[in-house]
Write a protein that holds these residues in place. Structure first.
Motif: not given
Length: 265
Positions: A183-184, A209-212, A217-228, A255-265
Motif C-alpha cells: 500500500m501507499w 506499525n503496519l510494517g513493510s 507515504v504521499e503528503v498532498l498539499p490542499f489546492h483550490q482546483m475543485g472550487t469551480q 518529516s513527521i512521517f519520515a522520522e518513523r522510517g517511512l519513505t515520504v513524498f
C-alpha cells in the motif's frame, strides 16, 4: 479510541445500501490515459462514479452520485485500455479510482480480474477503504497495490471532514497488513484541518506499525482546483478561500512521517 486497535478476524462480506452490486456493468465518471500520480509509472486511470463520503475539500463532487456516471460493460472497460496495454505493461499499469471504487465492488473486481488475466497489467486500487467489508479476501487477489487515503487520525475530526466514521478505514489498513498487500498512504494536508503536529504524529505511528506493506507515504498539499466544480453544481464550497499549505508546513508534515522510517513524498 485507540488508532492502533487491530482486528482479530476478517469482516463478513455484505453489500451496503446505496452501492452497485452488478458484475455485468458499472458507472464510469471519466478516464485518464497518461496519469503520473496514481501509482507507479504511467497509469491508465478509471474514475468510477459514486461515493458515500462528503469531504469538505473534495475536488470532484461531481463523482458523488453513482448514476450520474456513464454506464459501461466489461468489454467497454477493456476496449478503453487495450490500445495502451503494450506500453502500460512496460511503463506502469491501470488504476481504478473514483469517486469510491468499492461502491461498485463486484464490477470493479471483474475489471481487475480481466486487466490481469487478459492484459497482464499491474493494478492499483485508490480507495478510502470504508466499504471494504463488502468484499471477501479473494477480491484483492488481482490488486497489486492499494492507494489508501486516511484523511485524519482523530475520529471526531474525521467525521466532520468526511461525514463518515474513521474506524472502517483503520480496520481496512489492518486487513491489508494481514493480507500482506502493498500500500501507499495518501494524506491531504489542509491548513486548519489536517496540519496539526499531534494529529499527523498519531497517524504516522499507526502507519509505521503496519510494517513493510507500506511502500511510501504521499503528503498532498490542499489546492483550490475543485472550487469551480462546486460552483457549477450550485453548491457552496466549505473551503472557499482557504489557503494552500506553505512549503514549510508541507516539509514539516513529511518529516513527521519520515522520522518513523517511512519513505515520504
Amino acid at each position: 479510541m485507540d488508532i492502533l486497535r487491530a482486528i482479530t478476524r476478517p469482516p463478513k462480506a455484505h453489500a451496503p445500501a446505496g452501492t452497485h452490486s452488478s458484475t455485468d456493468f458499472g458507472y464510469l465518471h471519466s478516464v485518464e490515459s497518461g496519469a503520473a500520480v496514481d501509482g507507479p509509472g504511467m497509469r491508465f486511470v478509471f474514475f468510477m462514479a459514486g461515493c458515500l463520503f462528503r469531504c469538505v475539500y473534495c475536488h470532484n463532487p461531481d463523482t458523488w452520485k453513482l448514476h450520474n456516471g456513464r454506464k459501461i460493460t466489461l468489454d467497454d472497460a477493456l476496449a478503453e485500455v487495450k490500445p495502451y496495454a503494450g506500453f502500460l505493461r512496460m511503463a506502469g499499469g491501470v488504476t481504478i479510482s473514483g469517486g469510491e471504487p468499492l461502491m461498485q465492488a463486484p464490477f470493479v473486481g471483474e475489471m481487475f480480474k480481466h486487466f490481469k488475466s487478459e492484459l497482464g497489467l499491474h493494478t492499483a486500487l485508490d480507495t478510502q477503504g470504508y466499504l471494504h467489508a463488502s468484499v471477501d479476501d479473494e477480491w484483492f487477489d488481482n490488486v497489486d497495490l492499494v492507494l489508501l487515503d486516511i484523511k485524519h487520525s482523530d475520529p471526531e475530526v474525521y467525521q466532520r471532514l468526511t461525514a463518515q466514521p474513521l474506524q472502517p478505514t483503520l480496520d481496512f489498513a489492518h486487513r491489508l497488513q494481514r493480507l500482506q498487500k502493498k500500500m501507499w498512504l495518501r494524506y491531504v494536508l489542509v491548513p486548519g484541518w489536517t496540519d496539526g503536529h499531534d494529529d499527523i504524529a498519531r497517524l504516522a505511528d499507526f502507519v509505521a506499525n503496519l510494517g513493510s506493506i507500506v511502500e511510501r507515504v504521499e503528503v498532498l498539499p490542499f489546492h483550490q482546483m475543485g472550487t469551480q466544480k462546486w460552483a457549477q453544481l450550485g453548491m457552496d464550497y466549505p473551503l472557499a478561500g482557504a489557503p494552500t499549505p506553505t512549503p514549510e508546513s508541507t516539509a514539516e508534515a513529511r518529516s513527521i512521517f519520515a522520522e518513523r522510517g517511512l519513505t515520504v513524498f
